[in-house]
Design a protein around this motif. Structure first.
Motif, PDB file in Angstrom:
ATOM      1  N   PHE A  63      53.896  86.656 -11.892  1.00  0.00           N
ATOM      2  CA  PHE A  63      54.610  85.538 -12.524  1.00  0.00           C
ATOM      3  C   PHE A  63      54.405  84.261 -11.712  1.00  0.00           C
ATOM      4  CE2 PHE A  63      58.245  82.818 -13.426  1.00  0.00           C
ATOM      5  CZ  PHE A  63      58.150  82.743 -14.802  1.00  0.00           C
ATOM      6  N   ARG A 106      50.853  82.939 -12.223  1.00  0.00           N
ATOM      7  CA  ARG A 106      50.577  82.388 -13.545  1.00  0.00           C
ATOM      8  C   ARG A 106      51.434  81.154 -13.829  1.00  0.00           C
ATOM      9  NH1 ARG A 106      49.003  79.819 -16.404  1.00  0.00           N
ATOM     10  NH2 ARG A 106      48.144  79.988 -18.497  1.00  0.00           N
ATOM     11  N   HIS A 107      52.717  81.275 -13.564  1.00  0.00           N
ATOM     12  CA  HIS A 107      53.607  80.188 -13.966  1.00  0.00           C
ATOM     13  C   HIS A 107      53.570  79.005 -12.994  1.00  0.00           C
ATOM     14  CE1 HIS A 107      56.982  78.459 -16.210  1.00  0.00           C
ATOM     15  NE2 HIS A 107      57.290  77.925 -15.046  1.00  0.00           N
ATOM     16  N   ARG A 164      44.763  81.596 -14.190  1.00  0.00           N
ATOM     17  CA  ARG A 164      44.568  82.397 -15.403  1.00  0.00           C
ATOM     18  C   ARG A 164      44.721  83.879 -15.053  1.00  0.00           C
ATOM     19  NH1 ARG A 164      45.055  79.410 -19.589  1.00  0.00           N
ATOM     20  NH2 ARG A 164      44.209  81.161 -20.744  1.00  0.00           N
ATOM     21  N   LEU A 165      45.094  84.673 -16.033  1.00  0.00           N
ATOM     22  CA  LEU A 165      45.309  86.103 -15.763  1.00  0.00           C
ATOM     23  C   LEU A 165      44.045  86.793 -15.222  1.00  0.00           C
ATOM     24  CD1 LEU A 165      47.579  87.163 -18.752  1.00  0.00           C
ATOM     25  CD2 LEU A 165      48.181  87.136 -16.335  1.00  0.00           C
ATOM     26  N   LYS A 166      42.895  86.354 -15.710  1.00  0.00           N
ATOM     27  CA  LYS A 166      41.637  86.948 -15.251  1.00  0.00           C
ATOM     28  C   LYS A 166      41.494  86.755 -13.729  1.00  0.00           C
ATOM     29  CE  LYS A 166      36.814  86.886 -16.701  1.00  0.00           C
ATOM     30  NZ  LYS A 166      36.217  87.075 -15.421  1.00  0.00           N
ATOM     31  N   LYS A 191      48.046  91.195 -17.283  1.00  0.00           N
ATOM     32  CA  LYS A 191      48.707  90.790 -18.528  1.00  0.00           C
ATOM     33  C   LYS A 191      49.958  91.641 -18.753  1.00  0.00           C
ATOM     34  CE  LYS A 191      46.176  89.488 -22.258  1.00  0.00           C
ATOM     35  NZ  LYS A 191      45.362  89.578 -23.471  1.00  0.00           N
ATOM     36  N   LEU A 193      52.648  90.565 -16.398  1.00  0.00           N
ATOM     37  CA  LEU A 193      53.275  89.292 -16.803  1.00  0.00           C
ATOM     38  C   LEU A 193      54.232  89.531 -17.964  1.00  0.00           C
ATOM     39  CD1 LEU A 193      53.370  86.173 -16.447  1.00  0.00           C
ATOM     40  CD2 LEU A 193      51.626  86.024 -18.207  1.00  0.00           C
ATOM     41  N   PHE A 194      53.800  90.387 -18.878  1.00  0.00           N
ATOM     42  CA  PHE A 194      54.665  90.710 -20.016  1.00  0.00           C
ATOM     43  C   PHE A 194      55.962  91.354 -19.538  1.00  0.00           C
ATOM     44  CE2 PHE A 194      55.684  94.591 -22.520  1.00  0.00           C
ATOM     45  CZ  PHE A 194      56.553  93.973 -23.412  1.00  0.00           C
ATOM     46  N   THR A 250      58.271  88.738 -17.777  1.00  0.00           N
ATOM     47  CA  THR A 250      58.966  87.786 -18.651  1.00  0.00           C
ATOM     48  C   THR A 250      59.996  88.511 -19.521  1.00  0.00           C
ATOM     49  OG1 THR A 250      57.097  87.975 -20.172  1.00  0.00           O
ATOM     50  CG2 THR A 250      57.145  86.054 -18.744  1.00  0.00           C
ATOM     51  N   GLN A 251      59.691  89.751 -19.886  1.00  0.00           N
ATOM     52  CA  GLN A 251      60.647  90.482 -20.720  1.00  0.00           C
ATOM     53  C   GLN A 251      61.916  90.804 -19.919  1.00  0.00           C
ATOM     54  OE1 GLN A 251      59.772  94.440 -22.095  1.00  0.00           O
ATOM     55  NE2 GLN A 251      60.236  93.853 -24.197  1.00  0.00           N
ATOM     56  N   MET A 276      63.059  89.138 -17.431  1.00  0.00           N
ATOM     57  CA  MET A 276      63.800  87.882 -17.233  1.00  0.00           C
ATOM     58  C   MET A 276      64.573  87.516 -18.488  1.00  0.00           C
ATOM     59  SD  MET A 276      60.917  85.801 -15.155  1.00  0.00           S
ATOM     60  CE  MET A 276      61.768  84.232 -15.176  1.00  0.00           C
ATOM     61  N   PRO A 301      56.180  91.424 -27.514  1.00  0.00           N
ATOM     62  CA  PRO A 301      55.421  91.450 -26.254  1.00  0.00           C
ATOM     63  C   PRO A 301      54.458  90.274 -26.099  1.00  0.00           C
ATOM     64  CG  PRO A 301      55.308  93.572 -27.362  1.00  0.00           C
ATOM     65  CD  PRO A 301      55.942  92.632 -28.325  1.00  0.00           C
ATOM     66  N   ALA A 330      55.524  85.533 -24.648  1.00  0.00           N
ATOM     67  CA  ALA A 330      55.265  84.804 -23.394  1.00  0.00           C
ATOM     68  C   ALA A 330      53.766  84.572 -23.215  1.00  0.00           C
ATOM     69  CB  ALA A 330      55.825  85.574 -22.210  1.00  0.00           C
ATOM     70  N   LEU A 331      52.969  85.596 -23.548  1.00  0.00           N
ATOM     71  CA  LEU A 331      51.517  85.458 -23.388  1.00  0.00           C
ATOM     72  C   LEU A 331      50.990  84.329 -24.269  1.00  0.00           C
ATOM     73  CD1 LEU A 331      50.589  89.256 -23.381  1.00  0.00           C
ATOM     74  CD2 LEU A 331      50.721  87.724 -21.412  1.00  0.00           C
ATOM     75  N   TYR A 369      51.655  81.046 -22.636  1.00  0.00           N
ATOM     76  CA  TYR A 369      50.757  80.786 -21.509  1.00  0.00           C
ATOM     77  C   TYR A 369      49.301  80.633 -21.960  1.00  0.00           C
ATOM     78  CZ  TYR A 369      54.349  81.711 -18.026  1.00  0.00           C
ATOM     79  OH  TYR A 369      55.462  81.631 -17.243  1.00  0.00           O
ATOM     80  N   GLU A 398      47.412  82.924 -23.221  1.00  0.00           N
ATOM     81  CA  GLU A 398      46.653  84.085 -22.754  1.00  0.00           C
ATOM     82  C   GLU A 398      46.383  85.100 -23.868  1.00  0.00           C
ATOM     83  OE1 GLU A 398      45.229  84.530 -19.887  1.00  0.00           O
ATOM     84  OE2 GLU A 398      46.289  83.328 -18.388  1.00  0.00           O
ATOM     85  N   TYR A 403      62.101  81.888 -25.495  1.00  0.00           N
ATOM     86  CA  TYR A 403      61.126  82.135 -24.421  1.00  0.00           C
ATOM     87  C   TYR A 403      60.609  80.803 -23.871  1.00  0.00           C
ATOM     88  CZ  TYR A 403      60.393  87.176 -24.101  1.00  0.00           C
ATOM     89  OH  TYR A 403      60.531  88.509 -23.818  1.00  0.00           O
ATOM     90  N   MET A 446      63.189  79.299 -21.731  1.00  0.00           N
ATOM     91  CA  MET A 446      63.305  80.046 -20.471  1.00  0.00           C
ATOM     92  C   MET A 446      62.185  79.649 -19.493  1.00  0.00           C
ATOM     93  SD  MET A 446      63.175  84.174 -19.912  1.00  0.00           S
ATOM     94  CE  MET A 446      61.418  84.491 -19.976  1.00  0.00           C
ATOM     95  N   LEU A 447      60.962  79.599 -20.019  1.00  0.00           N
ATOM     96  CA  LEU A 447      59.836  79.296 -19.128  1.00  0.00           C
ATOM     97  C   LEU A 447      59.895  77.846 -18.643  1.00  0.00           C
ATOM     98  CD1 LEU A 447      56.949  81.312 -20.822  1.00  0.00           C
ATOM     99  CD2 LEU A 447      58.408  81.958 -18.909  1.00  0.00           C
ATOM    100  N   ASP A 464      60.689  76.046 -14.297  1.00  0.00           N
ATOM    101  CA  ASP A 464      60.169  74.944 -13.469  1.00  0.00           C
ATOM    102  C   ASP A 464      61.255  74.382 -12.571  1.00  0.00           C
ATOM    103  OD1 ASP A 464      57.720  75.234 -14.550  1.00  0.00           O
ATOM    104  OD2 ASP A 464      57.861  73.545 -15.938  1.00  0.00           O
TER     105      ASP A 464
END
Lengths: 203, 302
Positions: free
Chosen positions: A160, A163-164, A169-171, A185, A188-189, A192-193, A195, B8, B11-12, B15, B17, B43, B46-47, B51
């Protein structure tokens, strides 16, 4: 919403990075310093945001960059210098997070008449370093987010963070953490879930 | 698509992604499902709130850390000298360490060898004092009883190599010349000669390296020109994406977009969205926006 630190990599572009690395590998300390200065603010920011303690952030900075200095001759240009550096930094930060998590789990739960109570709950909402100007109505949400971040596993927290806050990037995160993009990935999922669950109606 | 399958991805999606397909599916679903649209909004909130939860470093901390690191580097220097990465220097150093008596001839031989491969580095020899021209290193200074002074000096020797670019030795020298940091002119000339031979792996690798690392935009532009028929090559694409995100020169970034968008793939969407977030050049933004719209991807992720 550009993530904080997203431009950190960009600062390295005008440098002749490969030249600096080669010079530093030959023992040129000025080159090493210039190389480090392209990235060290991001490193410190990462450590500070993850560990929320200037002392711990200072330790991470020192340990990581000294390790970079001592092992630079092993860098073979088979990945970007940023990735190589971040592998070192994230390993050290993950160690700190894991030790801290164990300490917290060992020490913070106390049995009371009302059942087990986590002493950290009262502490977590007060970060050791806070900017007084941020004390607004959103304070409660911010405190809650910090609690949610603390509840993540060290690895989820790291993904997190990268990324944030660091804008990777996730790669690239997969490369840094020695795993696949898909695994990053999923991480990260999950982060965030979790949270989202902790924050509930706050958002 | 069901709501459970969308959650799921929220959030991706924010971002940037998700693949273009998944992104489109999610947008379609949210346009028809108010609950999922509201959850997406939560979401997002939240994101954004994350910050504000960032913990900034105290103002003096970076300066203090740098100071401490400099001291630590200084004190560790005497303990562990960093090993040269270059095999040649390493071999030379190990040879030199064996016997003081061998220093001069080994050093001289080594520098003649460098002179062969690195003739481009050799300064013009003057007919007069060697001190002005080829001097690279004074190995020893001795005075004899008569007061004469003997100075052992290593210097490089210029040698001219000519041949076709198809000759691997010639190519090797040209690729070496790409790393002459002191002379951008030599690098531009060399990259110009090499750019039509990117089908050869060694040339292509050198062009990719220069595109990414050369401090001179002229060299980077020539390198990208040489790679134009390799826009579909994964290694080249990876470099182009990095260049698009990081290169300081808008001209180079524009070339990178053009080349990248000539071969579209789904991973490109994330890169372009990321560029949209931080790109400050209007023309580059316009190009990226156009490419995203052509690919029917959303322009922003927030």
């Amino acid at each position: 919403m550009p993530p904080a630190g997203a431009t950190s990599v960009k600062t390295a572009a005008p440098l002749d990075e490969a030249g600096l690395i080669r010079a530093a590998q030959q023992g040129d300390e000025d080159a090493f310093e210039r190389l480090v200065r392209a990235y060290d603010q991001s490193v410190l920011r990462l450590a500070m945001n993850l560990l929320r303690s200037p002392e711990d952030a200072r330790d991470v900075y020192q340990e990581a960059l000294l390790r970079v200095f001592k092992n630079l001759h092993l860098f073979r240009f088979d990945c970007s210098f940023h990735t190589w550096l971040y592998r070192i930094v994230t390993n050290i930060c993950l160690d700190h997070l894991r030790k801290r998590k164990v300490r917290r789990e060992e020490n913070s739960i106390v049995e009371t008449a009302e059942g087990p109570l986590d002493r950290m709950d009262s502490v977590r909402t007060h970060a050791p370093y806070t900017d007084p100007e941020r004390h607004t109505l959103n304070n409660q949400l911010t405190a809650r987010i910090r609690v949610a971040l603390d509840d993540l596993t060290p690895r989820e927290r790291m993904v997190f963070e990268l990324r944030h806050y660091q804008g990777l990037r996730l790669k690239n995160i997969g490369e840094v953490l020695g795993t696949s993009e898909e695994a990053a990935k999923n991480c990260l999922f999950r982060a965030t879930q979790k949270m989202r669950v902790v924050l509930g109606e706050f958002v | 698509m069901s709501c459970a399958a969308i959650i799921p991805d929220l959030a991706l999606y924010l971002y940037g992604e998700l693949s273009a397909e998944s992104e489109e599916r999610l947008e379609q679903h949210c346009s028809e499902c108010p609950e999922c649209a509201a959850e997406l909004q939560r979401y997002r909130h939240m994101l954004q709130a994350c910050d504000a939860a960032a913990v900034p470093e105290p103002p003096q901390l970076l300066a203090e850390c740098r100071h401490e690191l400099a001291r630590a580097v200084e004190s560790s220097r005497d303990v562990v000298p960093p090993e040269p990465s270059n095999w040649f220097t390493r071999e030379l150093r190990s040879l030199l360490s064996h016997s003081v008596g061998f220093r001069v001839p080994v050093g001289a031989l080594a520098l003649v060898a460098i002179g062969f491969f690195g003739a481009r580095l050799a300064p013009q020899f003057g007919s007069g004092s060697p001190v002005q021209a080829g001097l690279l290193n004074v190995r020893s200074v001795q005075a004899d009883a008569s007061g004469r002074v003997q100075i052992a000096v290593d210097h490089t020797r210029r040698q001219t190599v000519s041949g076709s670019i198809d000759d691997p030795e010639v190519r090797k020298l040209l690729i070496e010349a790409l790393h002459d940091e002191s002379n951008a002119g030599v690098r531009v000339e060399s990259v110009d000669m090499l750019k039509d031979h990117a089908a050869l792996a060694d040339v292509r690798n050198a062009l990719v390296d220069r595109l990414q690392n050369d401090p001179n935009p002229g060299v980077r532009l020539k390198a990208i020109e040489g790679l134009k028929t390799f826009g579909g090559d994964p290694q080249v694409r990876q470099t182009l994406a990095r260049v698009l995100e990081n290169d300081a020169n808008p001209g180079v970034r524009i070339q990178a977009i053009d080349l990248l968008t000539a071969h579209r793939d789904q991973s490109l969407v994330g890169v372009l969205q990321s560029v949209m977030r931080k790109e400050d050049n209007q023309y580059v933004r316009l190009k990226v926006r156009g490419a995203l719209e052509d690919m029917r991807a959303s322009v922003g992720t927030f």
